[in-house]
Design an enzyme around this catalytic site. Structure first.
Site, PDB file in Angstrom:
ATOM      1  N   VAL A  11     -18.116  -5.949 -27.368  1.00 37.88           N
ATOM      2  CA  VAL A  11     -17.227  -5.589 -26.064  1.00 37.88           C
ATOM      3  C   VAL A  11     -17.189  -4.324 -25.520  1.00 37.88           C
ATOM      4  O   VAL A  11     -17.296  -4.090 -24.219  1.00 37.88           O
ATOM      5  CB  VAL A  11     -15.686  -6.051 -26.512  1.00 37.88           C
ATOM      6  CG1 VAL A  11     -14.712  -5.372 -25.247  1.00 37.88           C
ATOM      7  CG2 VAL A  11     -15.250  -7.338 -26.814  1.00 37.88           C
ATOM      8  N   LYS A  35     -25.942   3.352 -34.550  1.00 37.38           N
ATOM      9  CA  LYS A  35     -26.322   2.476 -33.460  1.00 37.38           C
ATOM     10  C   LYS A  35     -26.237   3.538 -32.254  1.00 37.38           C
ATOM     11  O   LYS A  35     -27.082   3.131 -31.156  1.00 37.38           O
ATOM     12  CB  LYS A  35     -24.419   1.851 -33.389  1.00 37.38           C
ATOM     13  CG  LYS A  35     -24.616   0.608 -32.553  1.00 37.38           C
ATOM     14  CD  LYS A  35     -23.262   0.105 -32.758  1.00 37.38           C
ATOM     15  CE  LYS A  35     -22.960  -1.062 -33.392  1.00 37.38           C
ATOM     16  NZ  LYS A  35     -21.619  -1.963 -33.502  1.00 37.38           N
ATOM     17  N   THR A 122      -8.484  -6.932 -28.987  1.00 38.32           N
ATOM     18  CA  THR A 122      -7.459  -8.020 -29.029  1.00 38.32           C
ATOM     19  C   THR A 122      -6.296  -7.376 -30.049  1.00 38.32           C
ATOM     20  O   THR A 122      -6.751  -7.367 -31.576  1.00 38.32           O
ATOM     21  CB  THR A 122      -7.822  -9.326 -29.572  1.00 38.32           C
ATOM     22  OG1 THR A 122      -9.007  -9.527 -28.602  1.00 38.32           O
ATOM     23  CG2 THR A 122      -7.108 -10.305 -29.688  1.00 38.32           C
ATOM     24  N   GLU A 151      -9.477  -8.260 -23.220  1.00 37.10           N
ATOM     25  CA  GLU A 151     -10.849  -8.684 -22.666  1.00 37.10           C
ATOM     26  C   GLU A 151     -10.969  -9.921 -23.052  1.00 37.10           C
ATOM     27  O   GLU A 151     -10.780 -10.597 -24.188  1.00 37.10           O
ATOM     28  CB  GLU A 151     -12.100  -7.793 -23.485  1.00 37.10           C
ATOM     29  CG  GLU A 151     -13.446  -8.239 -22.758  1.00 37.10           C
ATOM     30  CD  GLU A 151     -13.492  -7.957 -21.354  1.00 37.10           C
ATOM     31  OE1 GLU A 151     -13.069  -7.012 -20.879  1.00 37.10           O
ATOM     32  OE2 GLU A 151     -13.846  -9.185 -20.660  1.00 37.10           O
ATOM     33  N   GLU A 155     -19.444 -13.989 -25.532  1.00 39.05           N
ATOM     34  CA  GLU A 155     -20.611 -13.592 -26.090  1.00 39.05           C
ATOM     35  C   GLU A 155     -21.825 -14.605 -25.369  1.00 39.05           C
ATOM     36  O   GLU A 155     -21.243 -15.651 -25.391  1.00 39.05           O
ATOM     37  CB  GLU A 155     -20.788 -13.499 -27.351  1.00 39.05           C
ATOM     38  CG  GLU A 155     -20.083 -12.352 -27.881  1.00 39.05           C
ATOM     39  CD  GLU A 155     -19.969 -12.243 -29.500  1.00 39.05           C
ATOM     40  OE1 GLU A 155     -20.903 -12.870 -30.199  1.00 39.05           O
ATOM     41  OE2 GLU A 155     -19.217 -11.565 -29.918  1.00 39.05           O
ATOM     42  N   LYS A 207      -3.237 -12.576 -24.226  1.00 38.59           N
ATOM     43  CA  LYS A 207      -4.694 -12.807 -24.984  1.00 38.59           C
ATOM     44  C   LYS A 207      -4.752 -13.692 -26.244  1.00 38.59           C
ATOM     45  O   LYS A 207      -5.635 -14.706 -26.297  1.00 38.59           O
ATOM     46  CB  LYS A 207      -5.329 -11.321 -25.459  1.00 38.59           C
ATOM     47  CG  LYS A 207      -6.565 -11.356 -26.205  1.00 38.59           C
ATOM     48  CD  LYS A 207      -7.709 -11.777 -25.506  1.00 38.59           C
ATOM     49  CE  LYS A 207      -9.093 -12.285 -26.240  1.00 38.59           C
ATOM     50  NZ  LYS A 207     -10.173 -12.704 -25.746  1.00 38.59           N
ATOM     51  N   HIS A 254     -15.923 -30.268 -26.134  1.00 34.06           N
ATOM     52  CA  HIS A 254     -17.110 -30.748 -26.626  1.00 34.06           C
ATOM     53  C   HIS A 254     -16.754 -30.841 -28.308  1.00 34.06           C
ATOM     54  O   HIS A 254     -16.541 -29.899 -28.743  1.00 34.06           O
ATOM     55  CB  HIS A 254     -18.143 -29.855 -26.402  1.00 34.06           C
ATOM     56  CG  HIS A 254     -18.475 -29.741 -24.739  1.00 34.06           C
ATOM     57  ND1 HIS A 254     -19.084 -30.475 -24.041  1.00 34.06           N
ATOM     58  CD2 HIS A 254     -18.172 -28.574 -24.139  1.00 34.06           C
ATOM     59  CE1 HIS A 254     -19.137 -30.038 -22.852  1.00 34.06           C
ATOM     60  NE2 HIS A 254     -18.404 -28.889 -22.762  1.00 34.06           N
ATOM     61  N   CYS A 263     -14.098 -14.300 -32.728  1.00 31.70           N
ATOM     62  CA  CYS A 263     -12.524 -14.331 -32.131  1.00 31.70           C
ATOM     63  C   CYS A 263     -11.522 -15.316 -32.489  1.00 31.70           C
ATOM     64  O   CYS A 263     -10.622 -15.019 -33.099  1.00 31.70           O
ATOM     65  CB  CYS A 263     -12.554 -14.203 -30.665  1.00 31.70           C
ATOM     66  SG  CYS A 263     -13.390 -12.827 -30.047  1.00 31.70           S
ATOM     67  N   LYS A 324     -22.509 -19.525 -31.699  1.00 28.96           N
ATOM     68  CA  LYS A 324     -22.749 -20.391 -30.426  1.00 28.96           C
ATOM     69  C   LYS A 324     -24.187 -19.644 -29.942  1.00 28.96           C
ATOM     70  O   LYS A 324     -24.682 -18.685 -30.482  1.00 28.96           O
ATOM     71  CB  LYS A 324     -21.860 -20.057 -29.479  1.00 28.96           C
ATOM     72  CG  LYS A 324     -21.571 -18.849 -29.031  1.00 28.96           C
ATOM     73  CD  LYS A 324     -20.861 -18.753 -27.647  1.00 28.96           C
ATOM     74  CE  LYS A 324     -20.133 -17.517 -27.333  1.00 28.96           C
ATOM     75  NZ  LYS A 324     -19.305 -17.486 -26.147  1.00 28.96           N
TER      76      LYS A 324
END
Ligand SMILES: NC(=O)c1ccc[n+]([C@@H]2O[C@H](COP(=O)([O-])OP(=O)(O)OC[C@H]3O[C@@H](n4cnc5c(N)ncnc54)[C@H](O)[C@@H]3O)[C@@H](O)[C@H]2O)c1
Length: 436
Positions: A11, A35, A122, A151, A155, A207, A254, A263, A324
């Site tokens: 995010v 990072k 969140t 937010e 993704e 949210k 689906h 999340c 996903k």
């Protein structure tokens, strides 16, 4: 606007890069120095379509910088976003807010002039109040407002979602904060994306309510799929038939192996805890969580059933590991409990994923990781599609059949039509379409 983004994960990095692209001056901060070093070298540590290009262009233009110096970034900022992780707390499932509160304490000490502190993570209802209290206690004279701005990006489509959102939710009653937030999101007004202002607690609840509702939709169609299998109906057609009703809508209908990801699983459980704490139990969400948990292992039994009930000693090929497509995120991916259950039933598992294998390796011991779908299929008694990556939508069945011990395809995402597969001599099992 000068922006400090605290937390440079999925995010924080996307939001930081998009705000820079809107023309703001953004510094992304993370306490993970590895990072930050990678980003400073121009390497993007996560897989998200279009992100590497967006980061590079804005870094080149001098609008996007990276660092570990939180006080330095906060000192000169008009707006400080908290975009750190809020995982499930071990043991009770509450959102673990320790990263948020640690960040708030660090931010407090560096505040300099009126600053808007925004929770993008969140966080449960009331967290904004606590962040405000932490900052006030640490620096009683600080001039600041704490805003909730949850937010909603997904993704895999994160940049589009950030720049063309269905809505932006801003929780604040502070007039100065409202001005800053309006300025930050000004480019969205040109796209006519609705920016909804409300109070902070309402924004925080929006949210969780949104994620719980979407998780409910998925779980609902999954249960209808189970019924469709029993009664000889086709869940795809049912989903289309109900989705054409505008009051229902076609998205998130689906049928598949159950929801996962970074999340929905943690946010549904955290919402349940909030409900219990306030003596307002959320029975529907309770059922969603329980049904979804049970479903993942049930998918392993589905694979076993396709092979006559026995998996011991058999090789099963799994295509797709991430929760996903178009992400490398393995958090709470349905592939993990599915593969564990296959192994518990005695199967040997081979797997392939276009982006997720490095992240998957420590999570999935005793799995043979393969170089592509066909390598994965070698000597397998069944091929199981778990994640609907684009590259799995046009598999060469003749080649698969040659590689496999038995031509059995278990398609947990319903990406094929049964006759497309069976005409190649395959046994085909999908979700909610048995008897067709
Ligand atoms: N991933 C998504 O699709 C998504 C979508 C919407 C909302 N969210 C929410 O956004 C938040 C962040 O999620 P994410 O997926 O980006 O998490 P993430 O784990 O990818 O990133 C969090 C980053 O914060 C850093 N961090 C933690 N404490 C810090 C501190 N004190 N100072 C600086 N950096 C610190 C960590 O090192 C890590 O890099 C969560 O609350 C999540 O629920 C995530």
């Amino acid at each position: 606007m000068r922006v400090a983004m605290i937390g440079t994960g999925y995010v924080g990095l996307v939001s930081g890069a998009c705000f820079a692209d809107f023309g703001h001056d953004v510094t992304c901060v993370d306490k993970d120095s590895g990072k930050i070093a990678a980003l400073t070298r121009g390497e993007v540590p996560i897989y998200e379509p279009g992100l590497a290009e967006l980061v590079a262009a804005n870094a080149r233009a001098g609008r996007l910088a990276f660092g570990t110096d939180l006080p330095g970034a906060v000192k000169s900022a008009d707006a400080v976003f908290i975009a750190v992780g809020t995982p499930s707390r071990r043991g009770d499932g509450h959102a673990d807010l320790s990263f948020v509160y640690d960040a708030a304490r660090e931010i407090a000490n560096a505040l300099n002039g009126f600053t808007v502190v925004i929770t993008k993570s969140t966080v449960p209802v009331g967290t904004g109040d606590e962040v405000e209290r932490i900052i006030r206690d640490a620096k009683p004279k600080a001039e600041f407002a704490v805003v909730s701005n949850p937010e909603f990006l997904r993704e895999g489509a994160a940049i589009r979602d950030f720049k063309l959102p269905d809505r932006v939710v801003v929780g604040t009653k502070d007039a100065r904060a409202r001005e800053v937030m309006t300025e930050l999101y000004r480019p969205l007004y040109l796209n006519r994306s609705p920016v909804m202002f409300t109070d902070r607690r309402t924004a925080e609840l929006i949210k969780y309510a949104a994620n719980a509702f979407l998780a409910t939709k998925i779980t609902f169609i999954n249960e209808i799929a189970d019924l469709a299998e029993k009664v000889g109906a086709d869940v795809q057609e049912v989903a289309r038939g109900i989705g054409l009703d505008n009051r229902i809508g076609s998205k998130f209908l689906h049928a598949g192996p159950g929801f996962g990801g970074s999340c929905f699983p943690k946010d549904t459980v955290a919402l349940l805890k909030t409900g219990l704490d306030h003596n307002a139990p959320l029975r529907i969400v309770e059922a969603v969580v329980a049904v979804n948990d049970a479903r993942k292992r049930a998918m392993a039994r589905k694979v076993a059933a396709a092979l006559g009930g026995e998996l011991r000693g058999k090789t099963i090929a799994v295509l797709g590991l991430t929760f996903k497509p178009n992400t490398d995120d393995m958090r709470e991916a349905p592939s993990i409990p599915l593969i564990t259950a296959l192994q518990d039933l005695g199967a040997k598992v081979r797997a392939y994923d276009p982006t997720g294998m490095e992240q998957a390796k420590p999570l999935l011991p005793n799995v043979a990781f393969c170089k592509d779908a066909y390598d994965c299929a070698q000597h397998a008694s069944a091929l199981v599609i778990v994640t609907e990556w684009e590259q799995f939508r046009a598999l060469d069945f003749a080649r698969l059949k040659k590689a496999m011990e038995r031509p059995v395809l278990v398609d947990l995402r319903n990406i094929y039509r049964p006759e497309e597969v069976t005409r190649h001599g395959f046994v085909y099992e999908s979700v909610g379409r048995s008897g067709r």
